[in-house]
Design a protein around this motif. Structure first.
Motif, mmCIF file in Angstrom:
data_model
loop_
_atom_site.group_PDB
_atom_site.id
_atom_site.type_symbol
_atom_site.label_atom_id
_atom_site.label_comp_id
_atom_site.label_asym_id
_atom_site.label_seq_id
_atom_site.Cartn_x
_atom_site.Cartn_y
_atom_site.Cartn_z
ATOM 1 N N UNK A 207 49.186 53.350 43.681
ATOM 2 C CA UNK A 207 48.733 53.139 45.263
ATOM 3 C C UNK A 207 48.398 51.771 45.577
ATOM 4 N N UNK A 208 48.417 51.605 46.755
ATOM 5 C CA UNK A 208 48.259 50.425 47.293
ATOM 6 C C UNK A 208 46.810 49.642 46.782
ATOM 7 N N UNK A 209 45.834 50.664 46.680
ATOM 8 C CA UNK A 209 44.409 50.368 46.549
ATOM 9 C C UNK A 209 44.339 50.129 44.835
ATOM 10 N N UNK A 210 44.982 50.480 44.126
ATOM 11 C CA UNK A 210 44.876 50.373 42.705
ATOM 12 C C UNK A 210 45.654 48.890 42.448
ATOM 13 N N UNK A 211 46.738 48.782 43.161
ATOM 14 C CA UNK A 211 47.309 47.561 43.100
ATOM 15 C C UNK A 211 46.362 46.225 43.491
ATOM 16 N N UNK A 212 45.720 46.748 44.628
ATOM 17 C CA UNK A 212 44.630 45.544 45.173
ATOM 18 C C UNK A 212 43.598 45.246 44.176
ATOM 19 N N UNK A 213 43.152 46.422 43.683
ATOM 20 C CA UNK A 213 41.981 46.321 42.428
ATOM 21 C C UNK A 213 42.603 45.369 41.315
ATOM 22 N N UNK A 214 43.749 45.658 40.775
ATOM 23 C CA UNK A 214 44.304 44.871 39.714
ATOM 24 C C UNK A 214 44.398 43.170 40.091
ATOM 25 N N UNK A 215 44.860 43.018 41.393
ATOM 26 C CA UNK A 215 44.909 41.723 41.738
ATOM 27 C C UNK A 215 43.467 41.168 42.039
ATOM 28 N N UNK A 216 42.563 41.945 42.458
ATOM 29 C CA UNK A 216 41.036 41.414 42.637
ATOM 30 C C UNK A 216 40.599 41.038 41.100
ATOM 31 N N UNK A 217 40.646 41.626 40.176
ATOM 32 C CA UNK A 217 40.621 41.442 38.684
ATOM 33 C C UNK A 217 41.082 39.965 37.974
ATOM 34 N N UNK A 218 42.484 39.962 38.561
ATOM 35 C CA UNK A 218 43.151 38.667 38.346
ATOM 36 C C UNK A 218 42.557 37.449 38.707
ATOM 37 N N UNK A 219 42.053 37.570 40.286
ATOM 38 C CA UNK A 219 41.917 36.539 40.862
ATOM 39 C C UNK A 219 40.087 36.113 40.652
ATOM 40 N N UNK A 220 39.535 37.049 40.262
ATOM 41 C CA UNK A 220 37.995 36.940 39.717
ATOM 42 C C UNK A 220 38.193 36.025 38.443
ATOM 43 N N UNK A 221 39.228 36.381 37.696
ATOM 44 C CA UNK A 221 39.116 35.589 36.143
ATOM 45 C C UNK A 221 39.414 34.190 36.669
ATOM 46 N N UNK A 222 40.683 33.899 37.618
ATOM 47 C CA UNK A 222 41.143 32.751 37.889
ATOM 48 C C UNK A 222 39.919 31.747 38.673
#
Length: 274
Positions: free
Chosen positions: A24-39
């Protein structure tokens, strides 16, 4: 090194491919949020903030991404424009004048700019996924093809350095080869695949809205910005005295090393199809 690189690539594919294709879009958004935080954590480190400050900056970015996700519309042109201004104005100025980025006013400016860039990246990528899996994959593929084409064309034909004092390995021939590969694949996708308004690729939607000629010109602009994103991170790393943005991804460097070209392309691309 090769074994670590392959293992890391496999793990990343096992995580990102199923989430991108099926979650679902929310799960995808959570994963991308995880990525940008490390970035964001790596961004602070490249500006020579270490320890607790870099962690705090990453957490602040996480909070602001979360608040932005709740308070702003998913497709946010104002945020995309703010990010685009950074890449259109600040980055070329930094290339020409070569200020010390991790000191004084530039350091403070880049801390603030980073929050805008990472928020814009999150909104653009999640909005692209909301357009459909073909859309987001084709947009990512544009950047990946430009990078792959540049690597192989540069190895085979590279003679003239693109930015010798920033990234000595990059050549004009490589950049042109990457552009050609990305443009040819996009043109084939536009011509060979019937336009489906329910699940368009990025290339098809762009061509449907603006015509093939303008679409190809737009894709050319996006490839140029992918190179600028790569070069700007190289400038940050060179001034910080490091080879990679971090060692988070064994064999691949850091998260920023993997998304540097996407940071400018994603928000600017979404402006073109808004």
């Amino acid at each position: 090194m090769l074994k670590a690189r392959l293992l890391t690539a496999i793990v990343l594919l096992l995580i990102f491919v199923p989430v991108t294709l099926f979650a679902p879009l929310g799960v995808f958004g959570a994963l991308i949020g995880f990525v940008v935080v490390f970035a964001a954590w790596e961004w602070a480190r490249l500006l020579k903030f270490g320890g607790n400050f870099a962690i705090g900056y990453a957490l602040l970015t996480a909070v602001l991404v979360l608040l932005g996700a709740r308070a702003l519309p998913l497709d946010t042109p104002g945020l995309y424009r703010a990010a685009a201004l950074f890449w259109v104005l600040a980055v070329p100025f930094a290339f020409v004048r070569r200020p010390t980025l991790a000191a004084g006013g530039w350091r403070a400016f880049l801390l603030l700019a980073g929050i805008v860039l990472f928020n814009a990246c999150w909104h653009a990528l999640v909005t692209a996924r909301a357009h459909g899996v073909p859309f987001v994959l084709s947009l990512l593929l544009l950047v990946w093809l430009a990078d792959i084409g540049a690597y192989f064309a540069g190895r085979r034909f590279g003679r003239r350095k693109l930015a010798v004092t920033i990234s000595p390995g990059k050549t004009w021939e490589g950049a042109i080869g990457g552009w050609l590969l990305a443009i040819v694949v996009a043109l084939l996708a536009i011509v060979a695949h019937p336009f489906d308004p329910a699940a368009p690729t990025f290339y098809e939607l762009l061509a449907a809205q603006r015509g093939i000629a303008v679409a190809l010109l737009t894709l050319t602009v996006l490839v140029i910005f992918s190179v600028l994103g790569d070069l700007f991170e190289s400038l940050l790393k060179r001034q910080a005295g490091v080879k990679d943005s971090s060692a988070l991804l064994p064999g691949h460097g850091g998260v920023l090393d993997r998304i540097d070209a996407l940071l400018p392309v994603l928000p600017i691309a979404m402006l073109f199809v808004h």
